[in-house]
Design a protein around this motif. Structure first.
Motif, PDB file in Angstrom:
ATOM      1  N   GLY A   1      -4.418  78.779 -36.161  1.00  0.00           N
ATOM      2  CA  GLY A   1      -5.159  78.055 -35.138  1.00  0.00           C
ATOM      3  C   GLY A   1      -6.616  77.843 -35.446  1.00  0.00           C
ATOM      4  N   ASP A   2      -7.312  77.292 -34.459  1.00  0.00           N
ATOM      5  CA  ASP A   2      -8.741  76.996 -34.562  1.00  0.00           C
ATOM      6  C   ASP A   2      -9.591  77.908 -33.694  1.00  0.00           C
ATOM      7  OD1 ASP A   2      -8.510  74.645 -36.244  1.00  0.00           O
ATOM      8  OD2 ASP A   2      -7.646  73.665 -34.483  1.00  0.00           O
ATOM      9  N   ALA A   3      -9.034  78.373 -32.592  1.00  0.00           N
ATOM     10  CA  ALA A   3      -9.733  79.266 -31.671  1.00  0.00           C
ATOM     11  C   ALA A   3      -8.789  80.430 -31.398  1.00  0.00           C
ATOM     12  CB  ALA A   3     -10.098  78.547 -30.382  1.00  0.00           C
ATOM     13  N   ILE A   4      -9.134  81.583 -31.923  1.00  0.00           N
ATOM     14  CA  ILE A   4      -8.268  82.759 -31.853  1.00  0.00           C
ATOM     15  C   ILE A   4      -8.986  83.810 -31.020  1.00  0.00           C
ATOM     16  CG2 ILE A   4      -6.921  84.400 -33.225  1.00  0.00           C
ATOM     17  CD1 ILE A   4      -6.563  81.380 -34.010  1.00  0.00           C
ATOM     18  N   PHE A   5      -8.289  84.397 -30.044  1.00  0.00           N
ATOM     19  CA  PHE A   5      -8.952  85.378 -29.181  1.00  0.00           C
ATOM     20  C   PHE A   5      -7.918  86.294 -28.544  1.00  0.00           C
ATOM     21  CE2 PHE A   5      -8.002  81.558 -26.884  1.00  0.00           C
ATOM     22  CZ  PHE A   5      -7.517  81.975 -25.656  1.00  0.00           C
ATOM     23  N   PRO A   6      -8.364  87.481 -28.135  1.00  0.00           N
ATOM     24  CA  PRO A   6      -7.448  88.399 -27.469  1.00  0.00           C
ATOM     25  C   PRO A   6      -7.247  88.024 -26.005  1.00  0.00           C
ATOM     26  CG  PRO A   6      -9.607  89.419 -27.686  1.00  0.00           C
ATOM     27  CD  PRO A   6      -9.677  88.077 -28.371  1.00  0.00           C
ATOM     28  N   VAL A   7      -6.071  88.327 -25.491  1.00  0.00           N
ATOM     29  CA  VAL A   7      -5.785  88.225 -24.060  1.00  0.00           C
ATOM     30  C   VAL A   7      -5.026  89.481 -23.642  1.00  0.00           C
ATOM     31  CG1 VAL A   7      -5.759  85.703 -23.890  1.00  0.00           C
ATOM     32  CG2 VAL A   7      -3.648  86.923 -24.350  1.00  0.00           C
ATOM     33  N   HIS A   8      -5.327  89.922 -22.446  1.00  0.00           N
ATOM     34  CA  HIS A   8      -4.611  91.087 -21.928  1.00  0.00           C
ATOM     35  C   HIS A   8      -3.190  90.648 -21.564  1.00  0.00           C
ATOM     36  CE1 HIS A   8      -3.496  94.501 -19.479  1.00  0.00           C
ATOM     37  NE2 HIS A   8      -4.489  95.153 -20.097  1.00  0.00           N
ATOM     38  N   PRO A   9      -2.167  91.361 -22.026  1.00  0.00           N
ATOM     39  CA  PRO A   9      -0.787  90.907 -21.813  1.00  0.00           C
ATOM     40  C   PRO A   9      -0.361  90.850 -20.347  1.00  0.00           C
ATOM     41  CG  PRO A   9      -0.827  93.005 -22.990  1.00  0.00           C
ATOM     42  CD  PRO A   9      -2.243  92.556 -22.842  1.00  0.00           C
ATOM     43  N   GLN A  10      -0.933  91.687 -19.484  1.00  0.00           N
ATOM     44  CA  GLN A  10      -0.542  91.650 -18.072  1.00  0.00           C
ATOM     45  C   GLN A  10      -1.426  90.711 -17.246  1.00  0.00           C
ATOM     46  OE1 GLN A  10      -0.585  94.955 -19.607  1.00  0.00           O
ATOM     47  NE2 GLN A  10       1.590  94.552 -19.913  1.00  0.00           N
ATOM     48  N   THR A  11      -2.718  90.816 -17.405  1.00  0.00           N
ATOM     49  CA  THR A  11      -3.634  90.046 -16.542  1.00  0.00           C
ATOM     50  C   THR A  11      -3.958  88.663 -17.099  1.00  0.00           C
ATOM     51  OG1 THR A  11      -5.635  90.880 -17.624  1.00  0.00           O
ATOM     52  CG2 THR A  11      -4.728  92.195 -15.790  1.00  0.00           C
ATOM     53  N   ARG A  12      -3.688  88.441 -18.377  1.00  0.00           N
ATOM     54  CA  ARG A  12      -4.024  87.193 -19.096  1.00  0.00           C
ATOM     55  C   ARG A  12      -5.534  86.984 -19.218  1.00  0.00           C
ATOM     56  NH1 ARG A  12      -0.568  86.773 -22.255  1.00  0.00           N
ATOM     57  NH2 ARG A  12      -1.261  84.702 -22.767  1.00  0.00           N
ATOM     58  N   GLU A  13      -6.313  88.027 -18.967  1.00  0.00           N
ATOM     59  CA  GLU A  13      -7.767  87.952 -19.112  1.00  0.00           C
ATOM     60  C   GLU A  13      -8.122  87.718 -20.579  1.00  0.00           C
ATOM     61  OE1 GLU A  13     -11.717  90.841 -18.689  1.00  0.00           O
ATOM     62  OE2 GLU A  13      -9.757  91.616 -18.116  1.00  0.00           O
ATOM     63  N   PRO A  14      -8.904  86.677 -20.866  1.00  0.00           N
ATOM     64  CA  PRO A  14      -9.336  86.467 -22.252  1.00  0.00           C
ATOM     65  C   PRO A  14     -10.445  87.449 -22.613  1.00  0.00           C
ATOM     66  CG  PRO A  14     -10.225  84.754 -20.850  1.00  0.00           C
ATOM     67  CD  PRO A  14      -9.353  85.619 -19.982  1.00  0.00           C
ATOM     68  N   GLY A  15     -10.541  87.777 -23.890  1.00  0.00           N
ATOM     69  CA  GLY A  15     -11.548  88.729 -24.334  1.00  0.00           C
ATOM     70  C   GLY A  15     -12.273  88.254 -25.580  1.00  0.00           C
ATOM     71  N   HIS A  16     -12.907  89.207 -26.235  1.00  0.00           N
ATOM     72  CA  HIS A  16     -13.665  88.975 -27.463  1.00  0.00           C
ATOM     73  C   HIS A  16     -13.258  90.009 -28.489  1.00  0.00           C
ATOM     74  CE1 HIS A  16     -16.199  86.555 -24.844  1.00  0.00           C
ATOM     75  NE2 HIS A  16     -16.631  85.987 -25.933  1.00  0.00           N
ATOM     76  N   PRO A  17     -13.440  89.723 -29.751  1.00  0.00           N
ATOM     77  CA  PRO A  17     -14.137  88.574 -30.312  1.00  0.00           C
ATOM     78  C   PRO A  17     -13.287  87.308 -30.261  1.00  0.00           C
ATOM     79  CG  PRO A  17     -13.271  89.911 -32.083  1.00  0.00           C
ATOM     80  CD  PRO A  17     -12.983  90.647 -30.803  1.00  0.00           C
ATOM     81  N   VAL A  18     -13.981  86.185 -30.406  1.00  0.00           N
ATOM     82  CA  VAL A  18     -13.327  84.891 -30.536  1.00  0.00           C
ATOM     83  C   VAL A  18     -13.637  84.379 -31.936  1.00  0.00           C
ATOM     84  CG1 VAL A  18     -13.161  82.527 -29.681  1.00  0.00           C
ATOM     85  CG2 VAL A  18     -13.610  84.403 -28.080  1.00  0.00           C
TER      86      VAL A  18
END
Length: 182
Positions: free
Chosen positions: A114-131
């Motif tokens: 991909g072009d924009a890769i980032f973590p997400v919490h599996p339950q809440t779908r909250e995006p995180g860092h790093p990006v």
């Protein structure tokens, strides 16, 4: 693919009443945690004057943001112009002291998809860092408006987004108040 870490650290910490990135967290200034986590990827810190002075004394690679009020996207644009365009950018925030080299590597390993890769919490779908932004995504950075519009780039429909599910607390924990330092 080459990677280069960028730590955004030019915020003015108005809610904290003092420069939070220089406040101690687990025995040392908060900014030093992000800097240590990103060492493998030759971090460039885009900082305001106070943080820049502290980091220069440590011989860190620092780019001074003379206009921090313009927001995170201005800091990112400064770094983007400073780093060769064929490198992917690993974007970290200076107020996320629990990010680890392992978390960064986990996100970086997914860049091929991909072009924009980032973590997400599996339950809440909250995006995180790093990006992480690919060279293709980086071409859009100069077009971003001032402010805190990093999510506009991360969510650009013309880019391939890749979410990496992780419960790693470092991806989501940040410090915005004095109480969260404890």
């Amino acid at each position: 693919m080459d990677f280069r870490a960028v730590i955004l650290a030019a915020g003015e910490s108005k809610r904290m009443g003092a420069q939070k990135l220089l406040m101690p967290y687990r025995g040392r200034p908060m900014i030093e945690h992000a800097l240590e986590a990103a060492q493998r990827w030759k971090p460039l810190v885009v900082a305001g004057a106070q943080v820049a002075a502290h980091l220069r004394a440590m011989n860190a690679d620092v780019l001074l943001n003379h206009a921090p009020r313009r927001g995170m996207t201005h800091s990112l644009a400064l770094a983007n112009a400073h780093i060769p365009s064929d490198a992917a950018l690993i974007v970290l925030l200076g107020d996320k002291p629990l990010v680890t080299p392992q978390l960064i590597a986990q996100i970086a390993d997914a860049l091929a998809d991909g072009d924009a890769i980032f973590p997400v919490h599996p339950q809440t779908r909250e995006p995180g860092h790093p990006v992480i932004f690919s060279p293709r995504a980086r071409a859009k950075i100069p077009l971003l408006p001032d402010g805190d519009a990093l999510r506009a780039l991360r969510d650009d429909p013309e880019l391939v987004r890749r979410e990496i599910a992780t419960e790693d607390r470092g991806a989501y924990f940040d410090i915005d108040t004095v109480d969260s330092i404890a």
